[in-house]
Design a protein around this motif. Structure first.
Motif: not given
Length: 114
Positions: A23-50
């Motif tokens: 959930a977002a406030s202060g920005i509109s997801f309707r006009i932006n590309t939004v991504g889901w990311y994940r970070q596992a222990p000891g690993k870099q954050r990676e993009r999962v989907a957008h």
């Protein structure tokens, strides 16, 4: 002020499902590309989907066919439906704008374990 709040994580057995919300406030997801990311222990954050402003979606190869990203523009919320979860999916999951990222939220922990 922009704020992103992720929720919906938890402990699930391999093969199980979870649905994450962003959930977002202060920005509109309707006009932006939004991504889901994940970070596992000891690993870099990676993009999962957008999901783009016109609803086009894209997924990392590791989750293709198992995860589905969607959005509710009326609620200004983006979702990540995760099915057939594997132990390798264990991570903290975050959402953010893909092209102009803002401050990261707290994330939501997903643990896949028997």
């Amino acid at each position: 002020q922009v704020q992103l709040v992720e929720s919906g994580g938890g402990l699930v057995q391999p093969g199980g499902s979870l649905r994450l919300s962003c959930a977002a406030s202060g920005i509109s997801f309707r006009i932006n590309t939004v991504g889901w990311y994940r970070q596992a222990p000891g690993k870099q954050r990676e993009r999962v989907a957008h999901i783009t402003n016109i609803g086009t979606t894209d997924y990392a190869d590791s989750v293709k066919g198992r995860f589905t990203i969607s959005r509710d523009t009326a609620k200004n919320t983006v979702y990540l439906q995760m099915n057939s979860l594997k132990p390798d999916d264990t991570a903290v999951y975050y959402c953010n704008l893909l092209f102009t990222p803002t401050s990261w939220g707290q994330g939501t922990q997903v643990t896949v374990s028997s």
